[in-house]
Every structure is written in C-alpha cells, then in structure tokens.
Design a protein around this motif. Structure first.
Motif, PDB file in Angstrom:
ATOM      1  N   HIS A 229       0.608  -1.366  -0.174  1.00  0.00           N
ATOM      2  CA  HIS A 229       0.525   0.035   0.123  1.00  0.00           C
ATOM      3  C   HIS A 229       0.587   1.511  -0.261  1.00  0.00           C
ATOM      4  O   HIS A 229       0.768   1.815  -0.666  1.00  0.00           O
ATOM      5  N   TYR A 230       1.579   1.385   0.520  1.00  0.00           N
ATOM      6  CA  TYR A 230       2.860   2.042   1.142  1.00  0.00           C
ATOM      7  C   TYR A 230       3.409   2.835  -0.630  1.00  0.00           C
ATOM      8  O   TYR A 230       3.234   3.578  -1.159  1.00  0.00           O
ATOM      9  N   TYR A 231       4.157   1.711  -1.674  1.00  0.00           N
ATOM     10  CA  TYR A 231       5.101   1.942  -2.548  1.00  0.00           C
ATOM     11  C   TYR A 231       3.715   2.288  -3.574  1.00  0.00           C
ATOM     12  O   TYR A 231       3.525   3.130  -4.446  1.00  0.00           O
ATOM     13  N   ASP A 261      -8.174   2.973   0.237  1.00  0.00           N
ATOM     14  CA  ASP A 261      -8.287   3.927   1.401  1.00  0.00           C
ATOM     15  C   ASP A 261      -6.559   3.905   2.554  1.00  0.00           C
ATOM     16  O   ASP A 261      -6.341   5.008   2.019  1.00  0.00           O
ATOM     17  N   GLU A 262      -6.344   3.053   2.271  1.00  0.00           N
ATOM     18  CA  GLU A 262      -4.446   2.461   2.659  1.00  0.00           C
ATOM     19  C   GLU A 262      -3.932   3.912   1.198  1.00  0.00           C
ATOM     20  O   GLU A 262      -2.627   4.181   2.211  1.00  0.00           O
ATOM     21  N   VAL A 266      -1.738   8.000   2.716  1.00  0.00           N
ATOM     22  CA  VAL A 266      -0.017   7.464   1.858  1.00  0.00           C
ATOM     23  C   VAL A 266      -0.121   8.909   1.206  1.00  0.00           C
ATOM     24  O   VAL A 266       0.545   9.862   0.971  1.00  0.00           O
ATOM     25  N   VAL A 267      -1.544   9.139  -0.002  1.00  0.00           N
ATOM     26  CA  VAL A 267      -1.599  10.655  -0.512  1.00  0.00           C
ATOM     27  C   VAL A 267      -1.487  11.587   0.634  1.00  0.00           C
ATOM     28  O   VAL A 267      -1.101  12.655   0.719  1.00  0.00           O
ATOM     29  N   ALA A 268      -2.488  11.167   1.193  1.00  0.00           N
ATOM     30  CA  ALA A 268      -3.137  12.865   2.051  1.00  0.00           C
ATOM     31  C   ALA A 268      -1.425  13.024   3.037  1.00  0.00           C
ATOM     32  O   ALA A 268      -1.305  14.303   3.708  1.00  0.00           O
ATOM     33  N   SER A 269      -1.053  11.691   3.406  1.00  0.00           N
ATOM     34  CA  SER A 269       0.815  12.087   4.129  1.00  0.00           C
ATOM     35  C   SER A 269       1.747  13.494   3.651  1.00  0.00           C
ATOM     36  O   SER A 269       2.663  13.491   3.894  1.00  0.00           O
ATOM     37  N   GLY A 270       1.339  13.348   2.117  1.00  0.00           N
ATOM     38  CA  GLY A 270       2.535  13.996   1.288  1.00  0.00           C
ATOM     39  C   GLY A 270       2.334  14.695   0.547  1.00  0.00           C
ATOM     40  O   GLY A 270       3.036  16.139   0.332  1.00  0.00           O
TER      41      GLY A 270
END
Ligand SMILES: [Zn+2]
Length: 311
Positions: A229-231, A261-262, A266-270
């Motif tokens: 999910h992160y990558y 949603d996961e 990640v998108v929302a974090s940066g």
C-alpha cells in the motif's frame, strides 16, 4: 461492432465488442504460438474470422492494444521483449490488406485507459490517468477523451518513475522504479525473502496468497501488505503531484486485494501543496475483458465518432 486484438506477454485475445463495451465473442491463443511474424499474423487473422463468426457479425474495424513499444501512427512494432520476431513488422497494414477495413494500434496501457475513460470507471472525467498493476506497471493518460501523447508521439511509461533509487534494480536499468517495487511479483518476492530469512526455509507464496495470509493475521504478511500500500501510494502521490488529474483508475490482478483508502492515506500524508482531495481514486470497472474492450476502443478513438469530434 468492432474487433479488439489484445496482445500480451502470455496470450493474444481476439473478440468482437459492441458500441456499449459488451463482448460478443472471444477467442485466445498463447503468445508463443505467434512468435514468428508471418505465421503469427495469419493466426490472428484466423482468430478474427472466428470471433466474427461466433458473434454473427461482419468485421468492420479492428483495434489493437499491444504490450511494449509500438508506433501507433505507422502501425509498426518496435522492440517488444517477448516478440522479437515482430520488430519492424506492420500488423496494421497487413490486417487492413487482408480484410479491407480500418485498423488502429496503440500501446495496451493506452488502450485500456481509453476503454476505462469511455466505458468504465473514468466515464465523463476530463483528466484521467489509468494505471494497471500486473507483472509490470503500465498505463495511459486521457485528456478530454483523447490520449495524451508526448514528443514524437511517445507513450509515457508511468511504471518507470523512480520511487527509491537505492532499491531493487528494474528491467529498464534504473533502481527502484515504481514497477520494481509495487507489482504483485515484487511484493511476493519481498515477502518470500523475509520469510525464508526468518524460517530458514524457502517460501514461494504468490501476492494473492500473501494477501490471504495477512487477512488471516500473519504479521509478516501484514507487513508486506502495508509495504505494498505504501509503494502504490507513493506512485499515486507522484502522479497527483505532477498531474492533478480528476481521477486515477487502478486496474490489474493485484488491485482486487488492494484497499484504496490505504493508498489514499499515503497520498494525504504528503501531497499538501496540491488539492489532492480533488483527485478521485477508483478501481477499474471493465473486469477481466478490460484489455480486449480497450483494444476495441482504440479503433473508436482513431476512426469513430469521438475522433471526428476531436479538437
Ligand atoms: Zn524501470
């Protein structure tokens, strides 16, 4: 009623697709059966006749979507890894001559992008990026119903933007491309390596099995899924930062198990310098015939009503 020809690394599928994206017939063959060009294109022609017969309609146009480097406007094949015998050959001209009808060719990522934009999850969206996550990562960009093409009509390779330059080497020559880190095989390889180190015995799970293990509560599998999910999220975030499309549609086998949603977290974090909430993330909606439907859409994009209303 347009015929689609989907040329992939493992199989070639041919079918008739109606103007509402319904697949009326489908036949397929292993790609290895068509490796020698003259025999291969004759085989594709036979499959087209068979698909036409099964659907009970005449052939009126053919759209081709193919993996790898192809030249949409000359109809020629470039350097396609699994199809060296087709390099420099021209299936567009040869099928046009064979059937006396119009034939159009695009990269398969572009073909599927056109299918999703016209008939699938991206319908009605003015800026759409389609991403397919399979053994590699490919895709296409559709702006106002038309394919984005770069200089010299080049097809952008969204799977080969670098996520981590210190990571695994990619087939392209760089290290840590999105494709080298976020595909199903990449996820499975990471899990298997970690599992073998921990247990001292080889592990050969597929990405699907790793997802299943994670659901059953296995900690290492959970870690592999979080990593996936992160990558995926990093790559999607890059696309949003660079393009700010209205929608990103994600397709391919692994996406059935991925939670959007996961990815969105990640998108929302940066992505705080762009209005990232305005980019909708969606699963592809054309199902297992998506590539074939996309191939047929290639014809509509080039010769159909949408082409006539261009620019
Ligand atoms: Zn690469």
């Amino acid at each position: 009623m347009i015929a689609g020809v989907d040329i992939g690394g493992t199989k070639i599928a041919v079918g008739i697709v109606d103007d509402d994206s319904k697949v009326l017939s489908r036949v397929e063959t292993p790609t290895t059966e068509c490796g020698v060009y003259n025999a291969g294109i004759a085989h594709v022609a036979r499959m087209l006749r068979e698909a036409s017969r099964l659907a009970g309609v005449p052939l009126t146009g053919v759209g081709i979507g193919s993996t790898g480097w192809v030249y949409p406007f000359t109809g020629e094949f470039g350097d396609v890894d699994f199809f060296p015998g087709w390099k420099g050959c021209n299936p567009v001209k040869d099928l046009q001559r064979e059937f006396g009808i119009t034939v159009a060719l695009e990269n398969d990522g572009d073909a599927s992008a056109l299918g999703e934009a016209a008939w699938g999850a991206g319908k009605g969206k003015s800026q759409l990026i389609y991403v397919t996550v399979g053994t590699g990562i490919g895709g296409g960009i559709v702006l106002n119903g038309h394919l984005y093409r770069g200089a010299d009509q080049g097809h952008p390779e969204i799977g080969h933007h670098v996520i981590d330059a210190s990571a695994t080497r990619c087939t392209c020559g760089f290290r840590g491309c999105w494709e080298a880190l976020a595909t199903g095989p990449a996820m499975a390889a990471w899990y298997n390596e970690q599992a073998a180190t921990q247990a001292g015995a080889p592990s050969q799970l597929t990405a699907k099995q790793v997802f299943e293990k994670a659901c059953a509560g296995d900690a290492l599998a959970r870690k592999a899924v979080d990593r996936e999910h992160y990558y995926l999220g990093l790559g999607v975030a890059n696309l949003i930062n660079l393009w700010m499309p209205e929608m990103i549609v994600l397709g391919g086998s692994i996406m059935k198990s991925v939670q959007l949603d996961e990815v969105a977290k990640v998108v929302a974090s940066g992505c705080r310098f762009v209005p990232y909430q305005s980019t909708k993330l969606a699963h592809a909606s054309l199902g297992e015939n998506a590539n074939l439907i996309g191939a047929a859409r290639v014809w509509h994009h080039r010769f159909g009503e949408s082409a006539r209303t261009a620019s």
